[in-house]
Design a protein around this motif. Structure first.
Motif, PDB file in Angstrom:
ATOM      1  N   TRP A 135     -59.674  49.074 -30.562  1.00  0.00           N
ATOM      2  CA  TRP A 135     -60.928  48.463 -30.117  1.00  0.00           C
ATOM      3  C   TRP A 135     -60.654  47.521 -28.946  1.00  0.00           C
ATOM      4  O   TRP A 135     -59.492  47.220 -28.643  1.00  0.00           O
ATOM      5  N   ALA A 136     -61.738  47.041 -28.335  1.00  0.00           N
ATOM      6  CA  ALA A 136     -61.643  46.011 -27.297  1.00  0.00           C
ATOM      7  C   ALA A 136     -62.572  44.864 -27.682  1.00  0.00           C
ATOM      8  O   ALA A 136     -63.492  45.028 -28.490  1.00  0.00           O
ATOM      9  N   GLY A 137     -62.313  43.708 -27.131  1.00  0.00           N
ATOM     10  CA  GLY A 137     -63.174  42.544 -27.373  1.00  0.00           C
ATOM     11  C   GLY A 137     -63.054  41.609 -26.186  1.00  0.00           C
ATOM     12  O   GLY A 137     -62.285  41.862 -25.249  1.00  0.00           O
ATOM     13  N   LEU A 138     -63.815  40.524 -26.237  1.00  0.00           N
ATOM     14  CA  LEU A 138     -63.812  39.589 -25.115  1.00  0.00           C
ATOM     15  C   LEU A 138     -63.185  38.249 -25.491  1.00  0.00           C
ATOM     16  O   LEU A 138     -63.485  37.690 -26.554  1.00  0.00           O
ATOM     17  N   CYS A 139     -62.335  37.756 -24.609  1.00  0.00           N
ATOM     18  CA  CYS A 139     -61.833  36.382 -24.700  1.00  0.00           C
ATOM     19  C   CYS A 139     -62.518  35.577 -23.598  1.00  0.00           C
ATOM     20  O   CYS A 139     -63.260  36.131 -22.781  1.00  0.00           O
ATOM     21  N   THR A 140     -62.273  34.274 -23.572  1.00  0.00           N
ATOM     22  CA  THR A 140     -62.987  33.418 -22.611  1.00  0.00           C
ATOM     23  C   THR A 140     -61.994  32.553 -21.839  1.00  0.00           C
ATOM     24  O   THR A 140     -61.139  31.890 -22.427  1.00  0.00           O
ATOM     25  N   ALA A 141     -62.144  32.594 -20.495  1.00  0.00           N
ATOM     26  CA  ALA A 141     -61.204  31.891 -19.614  1.00  0.00           C
ATOM     27  C   ALA A 141     -61.866  30.692 -18.947  1.00  0.00           C
ATOM     28  O   ALA A 141     -63.085  30.686 -18.711  1.00  0.00           O
ATOM     29  N   THR A 142     -61.068  29.677 -18.630  1.00  0.00           N
ATOM     30  CA  THR A 142     -61.531  28.502 -17.886  1.00  0.00           C
ATOM     31  C   THR A 142     -60.589  28.281 -16.696  1.00  0.00           C
ATOM     32  O   THR A 142     -59.507  28.880 -16.647  1.00  0.00           O
ATOM     33  N   PRO A 143     -60.957  27.414 -15.760  1.00  0.00           N
ATOM     34  CA  PRO A 143     -60.101  27.236 -14.572  1.00  0.00           C
ATOM     35  C   PRO A 143     -58.708  26.706 -14.905  1.00  0.00           C
ATOM     36  O   PRO A 143     -57.730  27.086 -14.249  1.00  0.00           O
ATOM     37  N   ASP A 144     -58.593  25.801 -15.879  1.00  0.00           N
ATOM     38  CA  ASP A 144     -57.282  25.206 -16.175  1.00  0.00           C
ATOM     39  C   ASP A 144     -56.669  25.738 -17.477  1.00  0.00           C
ATOM     40  O   ASP A 144     -55.668  25.212 -17.946  1.00  0.00           O
ATOM     41  N   ARG A 145     -57.283  26.772 -18.044  1.00  0.00           N
ATOM     42  CA  ARG A 145     -56.821  27.428 -19.274  1.00  0.00           C
ATOM     43  C   ARG A 145     -56.932  26.527 -20.490  1.00  0.00           C
ATOM     44  O   ARG A 145     -56.424  26.865 -21.558  1.00  0.00           O
ATOM     45  N   ASP A 146     -57.575  25.380 -20.359  1.00  0.00           N
ATOM     46  CA  ASP A 146     -57.872  24.548 -21.528  1.00  0.00           C
ATOM     47  C   ASP A 146     -59.312  24.801 -21.962  1.00  0.00           C
ATOM     48  O   ASP A 146     -60.161  25.148 -21.135  1.00  0.00           O
ATOM     49  N   PRO A 147     -59.611  24.575 -23.247  1.00  0.00           N
ATOM     50  CA  PRO A 147     -60.975  24.804 -23.738  1.00  0.00           C
ATOM     51  C   PRO A 147     -62.009  23.878 -23.109  1.00  0.00           C
ATOM     52  O   PRO A 147     -61.678  22.835 -22.531  1.00  0.00           O
ATOM     53  N   LEU A 148     -63.263  24.288 -23.262  1.00  0.00           N
ATOM     54  CA  LEU A 148     -64.409  23.426 -22.974  1.00  0.00           C
ATOM     55  C   LEU A 148     -64.970  23.043 -24.334  1.00  0.00           C
ATOM     56  O   LEU A 148     -65.608  23.855 -25.002  1.00  0.00           O
ATOM     57  N   LEU A 149     -64.707  21.825 -24.773  1.00  0.00           N
ATOM     58  CA  LEU A 149     -65.062  21.414 -26.136  1.00  0.00           C
ATOM     59  C   LEU A 149     -65.626  20.001 -26.092  1.00  0.00           C
ATOM     60  O   LEU A 149     -64.912  19.055 -25.760  1.00  0.00           O
ATOM     61  N   GLY A 150     -66.910  19.882 -26.431  1.00  0.00           N
ATOM     62  CA  GLY A 150     -67.497  18.546 -26.490  1.00  0.00           C
ATOM     63  C   GLY A 150     -68.868  18.502 -25.849  1.00  0.00           C
ATOM     64  O   GLY A 150     -69.459  19.538 -25.516  1.00  0.00           O
ATOM     65  N   GLU A 151     -69.367  17.288 -25.637  1.00  0.00           N
ATOM     66  CA  GLU A 151     -70.732  17.095 -25.148  1.00  0.00           C
ATOM     67  C   GLU A 151     -70.796  17.407 -23.652  1.00  0.00           C
ATOM     68  O   GLU A 151     -70.053  16.837 -22.855  1.00  0.00           O
ATOM     69  N   VAL A 152     -71.692  18.314 -23.306  1.00  0.00           N
ATOM     70  CA  VAL A 152     -71.809  18.714 -21.900  1.00  0.00           C
ATOM     71  C   VAL A 152     -72.983  18.001 -21.241  1.00  0.00           C
ATOM     72  O   VAL A 152     -73.003  17.787 -20.033  1.00  0.00           O
ATOM     73  N   ARG A 153     -73.982  17.652 -22.035  1.00  0.00           N
ATOM     74  CA  ARG A 153     -75.055  16.749 -21.591  1.00  0.00           C
ATOM     75  C   ARG A 153     -75.721  16.193 -22.851  1.00  0.00           C
ATOM     76  O   ARG A 153     -75.444  16.692 -23.950  1.00  0.00           O
ATOM     77  N   GLY A 154     -76.560  15.173 -22.738  1.00  0.00           N
ATOM     78  CA  GLY A 154     -77.054  14.444 -23.916  1.00  0.00           C
ATOM     79  C   GLY A 154     -77.431  15.318 -25.108  1.00  0.00           C
ATOM     80  O   GLY A 154     -78.422  16.043 -25.062  1.00  0.00           O
ATOM     81  N   GLY A 155     -76.670  15.246 -26.174  1.00  0.00           N
ATOM     82  CA  GLY A 155     -76.979  15.957 -27.407  1.00  0.00           C
ATOM     83  C   GLY A 155     -76.621  17.435 -27.408  1.00  0.00           C
ATOM     84  O   GLY A 155     -76.787  18.121 -28.423  1.00  0.00           O
ATOM     85  N   LEU A 156     -76.136  17.940 -26.286  1.00  0.00           N
ATOM     86  CA  LEU A 156     -75.777  19.363 -26.190  1.00  0.00           C
ATOM     87  C   LEU A 156     -74.258  19.495 -26.087  1.00  0.00           C
ATOM     88  O   LEU A 156     -73.639  18.951 -25.166  1.00  0.00           O
ATOM     89  N   TYR A 157     -73.683  20.216 -27.041  1.00  0.00           N
ATOM     90  CA  TYR A 157     -72.225  20.363 -27.144  1.00  0.00           C
ATOM     91  C   TYR A 157     -71.847  21.823 -26.928  1.00  0.00           C
ATOM     92  O   TYR A 157     -72.615  22.723 -27.243  1.00  0.00           O
ATOM     93  N   VAL A 158     -70.625  22.024 -26.441  1.00  0.00           N
ATOM     94  CA  VAL A 158     -70.161  23.374 -26.159  1.00  0.00           C
ATOM     95  C   VAL A 158     -68.771  23.560 -26.761  1.00  0.00           C
ATOM     96  O   VAL A 158     -68.004  22.594 -26.896  1.00  0.00           O
ATOM     97  N   ALA A 159     -68.472  24.792 -27.144  1.00  0.00           N
ATOM     98  CA  ALA A 159     -67.144  25.113 -27.698  1.00  0.00           C
ATOM     99  C   ALA A 159     -66.786  26.527 -27.268  1.00  0.00           C
ATOM    100  O   ALA A 159     -67.271  27.501 -27.845  1.00  0.00           O
ATOM    101  N   THR A 160     -65.972  26.624 -26.236  1.00  0.00           N
ATOM    102  CA  THR A 160     -65.568  27.951 -25.725  1.00  0.00           C
ATOM    103  C   THR A 160     -64.329  27.781 -24.846  1.00  0.00           C
ATOM    104  O   THR A 160     -63.800  26.681 -24.683  1.00  0.00           O
ATOM    105  N   GLY A 161     -63.852  28.929 -24.288  1.00  0.00           N
ATOM    106  CA  GLY A 161     -62.750  28.860 -23.324  1.00  0.00           C
ATOM    107  C   GLY A 161     -61.383  28.803 -23.981  1.00  0.00           C
ATOM    108  O   GLY A 161     -60.521  28.018 -23.594  1.00  0.00           O
ATOM    109  N   TRP A 162     -61.155  29.708 -24.932  1.00  0.00           N
ATOM    110  CA  TRP A 162     -59.923  29.607 -25.746  1.00  0.00           C
ATOM    111  C   TRP A 162     -58.753  30.391 -25.187  1.00  0.00           C
ATOM    112  O   TRP A 162     -57.665  30.328 -25.756  1.00  0.00           O
ATOM    113  N   HIS A 163     -58.974  31.211 -24.160  1.00  0.00           N
ATOM    114  CA  HIS A 163     -57.875  32.001 -23.586  1.00  0.00           C
ATOM    115  C   HIS A 163     -57.087  32.785 -24.633  1.00  0.00           C
ATOM    116  O   HIS A 163     -55.849  32.772 -24.644  1.00  0.00           O
ATOM    117  N   GLY A 164     -57.805  33.403 -25.560  1.00  0.00           N
ATOM    118  CA  GLY A 164     -57.142  34.263 -26.539  1.00  0.00           C
ATOM    119  C   GLY A 164     -56.506  33.534 -27.703  1.00  0.00           C
ATOM    120  O   GLY A 164     -55.843  34.140 -28.538  1.00  0.00           O
TER     121      GLY A 164
END
Ligand SMILES: Cc1cc2nc3c(=O)[nH]c(=O)nc-3n(C[C@H](O)[C@H](O)[C@H](O)COP(=O)(O)OP(=O)(O)OC[C@H]3O[C@@H](n4cnc5c(N)ncnc54)[C@H](O)[C@@H]3O)c2cc1C
Length: 375
Positions: A299-328
């Motif tokens: 099978w195939a699946g999708l991973c998620t990349a970021t510019p510095d290969r570190d996750p995007l984890l935490g508050e991105v704007r008031g009350g809105l949080y994100v959790a992604t960018g795990w690079h596998g």
């Protein structure tokens, strides 16, 4: 009582939902399909604490601790199994990287040993035919069926009082702290978007750009093989391929394509070329083989990349949080990263280096695969 919505029922979302509910938050988890229907259900299920950066090492160690704890409760089966990664003779840059990263892991208190070619062949006779230059061995490692973790944590989320709404695709409302479900709009104090490869698209819908790109990776499982348990979980850094025992055979993974994919339009079946190259690699590395393998499934699946290969984890704007960018490496870290983002939502500090606001969101970057020995 704090009301929190978690969007996405993968390993990250169920962990956060469970921890939020266990700490008294009124929590609703929305999953558009079934739990584990995204990347988490497609993962290889490899877990280890062998990370060279101190924050990563602490997070991964905590995750392994939680896997073991769930296993001791009988909720999942976590198979203790060493993880070994190696560079081949002639691949000097990666051999140096293996040695240096192992040294940094040891400095972070990880139980990691460097092996020379003889030490590698003695320790892992099932791979003795590989002409390695240098290898490293992590003992705090194992594997599990990723879907069983998601199911177990989903059940624990519900036992702790969370509402789990599967079959419920949502969109974000403009201010980021309400979600639009098929039956109406629900308001919350905080919304956590843990929607895997769809996370960027959901946030883009409310003009909140994040620098994340989904990329495609592949895996296969062979029919049963005599030597499967003698093969350690391994990563061949020179050939960029990994394996671990699974279902009486071997799981082989990688086939990474370093470009952005559309999460609503990508091929979920593995490529014939990936299958051919993976079988050829197995024939080459398995020194105790009596038969060549047949493919049971792929099978195939999708991973998620970021510019510095570190996750995007935490508050991105008031009350809105994100959790992604795990690079596998999202599954093996989810028990700890879900816990950390739940803590941040309830007033904790979050994980500084993973703060999503370190980027503007519109950065240009190239996708670089997650499994490397460069860091
Ligand atoms: C072949 C392969 C092998 C891998 N092997 C490993 C490994 O061995 N170890 C490891 O650590 N990582 C591995 N990974 C990576 C790992 O799978 C991911 O990093 C991790 O599972 C991501 O978890 P998640 O919860 O963030 O996202 P996901 O598991 O993708 O969950 C996101 C969920 O959000 C849901 N969703 C999306 N949009 C909406 C919406 N609008 N409304 C409601 N729900 C929505 C999706 O249906 C999905 O269930 C592998 C990945 C692949 C593809």
């Amino acid at each position: 009582m704090t009301r929190v919505a978690v969007v996405g029922g993968g390993a990250l979302g169920v962990t956060a939902a469970r921890d939020l509910a266990a700490r008294g938050a009124d929590t609703v988890l929305y999953e558009r399909d079934d739990l584990a229907s995204g990347a988490s259900g497609r993962a290889a299920g490899i877990a280890y604490d062998a990370f060279a950066e101190d924050v990563d090492a602490t997070v991964a160690a905590r995750a392994v601790e939680r896997f073991r704890s769930l296993a001791s409760e009988g909720a999942i089966e976590f198979v203790e199994h060493p993880y070994v990664w190696f560079a081949r003779a002639g691949d000097d840059p990666r051999a140096t990287a293996v040695r240096e990263s192992a040294q940094r892991m040891r400095a972070n208190g990880r139980d990691v040993e460097t092996l020379d070619p003889d030490g590698f062949a003695d320790r892992f006779p099932a791979l003795a035919s590989v002409d390695v230059a240098t290898a490293a061995l992590a003992r705090d490692a194992g594997y599990l069926d990723p879907a069983t973790y998601v199911t177990a944590m989903g059940e624990r989320a519900e036992s702790a009082g969370a509402t789990v709404e599967t079959g419920t695709p949502v969109r974000l409302a403009a201010d980021g702290t309400a979600v639009e479900t098929p039956v109406g709009t629900e308001r919350f104090d905080a919304v956590l978007v843990a929607a895997g490869a769809h996370t960027k698209r959901l946030l883009a819908g409310i003009d909140t750009p994040i620098p994340m790109k989904p990329y495609r990776v592949q895996a296969l499982v062979t029919e049963p093989l005599d030597d499967h348990e003698r093969v350690p979980t391994c990563y061949d850094a020179t050939e960029s391929r990994y394996a671990r025992p699974r279902e009486g055979g071997l799981l082989v993974g990688d086939g990474t394509q370093e470009r952005e994919f559309d999460p609503d339009d990508y091929d979920e079946a593995a490529d014939a070329e990936f299958e051919r190259a993976s079988l050829a690699w197995l024939s080459e590395v398995r020194s105790e083989r009596t038969t060549d393998p047949e493919i049971a499934r792929s099978w195939a699946g999708l991973c998620t990349a970021t510019p510095d290969r570190d996750p995007l984890l935490g508050e991105v704007r008031g009350g809105l949080y994100v959790a992604t960018g795990w690079h596998g490496h999202g599954f093996m870290r989810a028990p700890a990263l879900g816990e950390r983002v739940a803590d941040e939502i309830l007033g904790g500090d979050g994980v500084g280096p993973f703060d999503p606001t370190r980027f503007d969101g519109d950065e240009e970057f190239s996708v670089v695969e997650g499994m490397t020995v460069d860091d």
